[in-house]
Design a protein around this motif. Structure first.
Motif, mmCIF file in Angstrom:
data_model
loop_
_atom_site.group_PDB
_atom_site.id
_atom_site.type_symbol
_atom_site.label_atom_id
_atom_site.label_comp_id
_atom_site.label_asym_id
_atom_site.label_seq_id
_atom_site.Cartn_x
_atom_site.Cartn_y
_atom_site.Cartn_z
ATOM 1 N N ASN A 17 0.819 -1.285 0.052
ATOM 2 C CA ASN A 17 -0.073 0.027 0.112
ATOM 3 C C ASN A 17 1.032 1.368 0.208
ATOM 4 O O ASN A 17 1.336 1.648 0.971
ATOM 5 N N ALA A 19 3.966 1.925 -1.728
ATOM 6 C CA ALA A 19 5.489 1.750 -1.309
ATOM 7 C C ALA A 19 5.978 1.040 -2.597
ATOM 8 O O ALA A 19 5.402 0.567 -3.653
ATOM 9 N N ARG A 215 9.444 2.491 1.659
ATOM 10 C CA ARG A 215 8.299 1.658 2.456
ATOM 11 C C ARG A 215 8.060 1.921 3.872
ATOM 12 O O ARG A 215 8.733 1.345 4.733
ATOM 13 N N SER A 219 3.181 0.114 5.460
ATOM 14 C CA SER A 219 2.982 -0.015 3.712
ATOM 15 C C SER A 219 3.101 -1.246 3.058
ATOM 16 O O SER A 219 2.730 -1.606 2.341
#
Length: 282
Positions: A17, A19, A215, A219
């Motif tokens: 999500n 990243a 990241r 995420s």
């Protein structure tokens, strides 16, 4: 500790999500994708994260990241030569490497030592596929600027060339990680039942202590880990059959997935083969 006696297959579902799960150095570090825009995470990247978690759990690791080195060695050949008592005795070196380093027992390793010493390879029992997203992913890119010059400006603009850059990330993607543990190779490296439990825990927690600007914390998340343990050395079913038994399908009501809840996830029963449904940790 007992040597692994039963074949193991595993499938992990990883949600991304906002990243960059695995940047491509040949494409300005954009998230890796294939020709059809399916997201990809290389097996080398997966192994790196598993190694990091092994190290976090206190195990000796041969391939240590430069920023996570615990023994002071700056290159692999120095680390290897410090261990090997008989550098030209290949079998002795293999035995020492497998006994010392968990990642060597698990993944194997090629030891290309300096001139005058014998080079050799070890095949490891743990293998993983390249991980691909279930559906094509959308990559977002935006420009970023630093609030200060990293290098002296070359002209009167008062801004150096490294002041501006670009950040890339996957808006959302659900990736499937597949792998297996081979008993015949486990017998050769000394990979144990206890080692398999460490690998299982490492996969389920792959993104713990892995946060970065690319990241952010939360995420990257292991949604599910399905751990299949066969009742024999060669396995009741092939790894391909086991991996296919995990079904991930986009719901009919959804066209563009935004979260894991947009998918139906199930496991087809394979007669006589039990599995453990391990909850992941982001």
């Amino acid at each position: 500790m007992s040597i692994l006696k039963n074949k193991i297959d595993f499938v992990a579902l990883v949600a991304v999500n906002g990243a960059n799960p695995n940047g491509d150095p040949n494409a300005e570090n954009m998230p890796r994708v294939d020709d059809e825009m399916y997201g990809e995470i290389s097996s080398g990247c997966i192994h790196r994260k598993i190694r990091n978690r092994m190290q976090d759990m206190g195990h000796n690791i041969f391939i240590q990241s430069e920023d996570r080195t615990t023994d002071g060695y700056v290159c692999l050949s120095d680390r290897a030569k410090a261990l090997f008592t008989e550098p030209n005795n290949i079998e002795k070196c293999k035995e020492e490497a497998c006994k010392k380093w968990l990642d060597v027992r698990a993944f194997g390793q090629v030891f290309a030592l300096q001139k005058g010493n014998t080079s050799f390879g070890i095949r490891g029992p743990v293998t993983t596929h390249e991980a691909y997203s279930v559906d094509p992913v959308i990559i977002d890119s935006f420009g970023i600027t630093k609030s200060v010059n990293g290098l002296p400006p070359k002209n009167d603009s008062h801004m150096s060339s490294d002041r501006m850059g670009t950040k890339h990330f996957v808006k959302f993607g659900l990736y499937i990680v597949k792998g297996a543990i081979n008993v015949q190779l486990a017998e050769k490296t000394g990979f144990t039942e206890e080692d398999a439990e460490v690998v299982k825990k490492a996969i389920a927690t792959m993104f713990v202590n892995d946060a970065s600007a690319a990241r952010p914390e939360g995420s990257m998340e292991v949604i599910k880990l399905y751990w299949f343990k066969h009742n024999c050395k060669d396995g009741q079913y092939s790894s391909a059959q086991v991996h296919r038994s995990v079904k991930v399908r986009l719901k009919d009501s959804c066209t563009i997935p935004r979260s894991v809840h947009d998918y139906d996830i199930s496991v087809d029963e394979l007669y006589g083969l039990d599995y453990e449904d391990v909850k992941g940790v982001c």
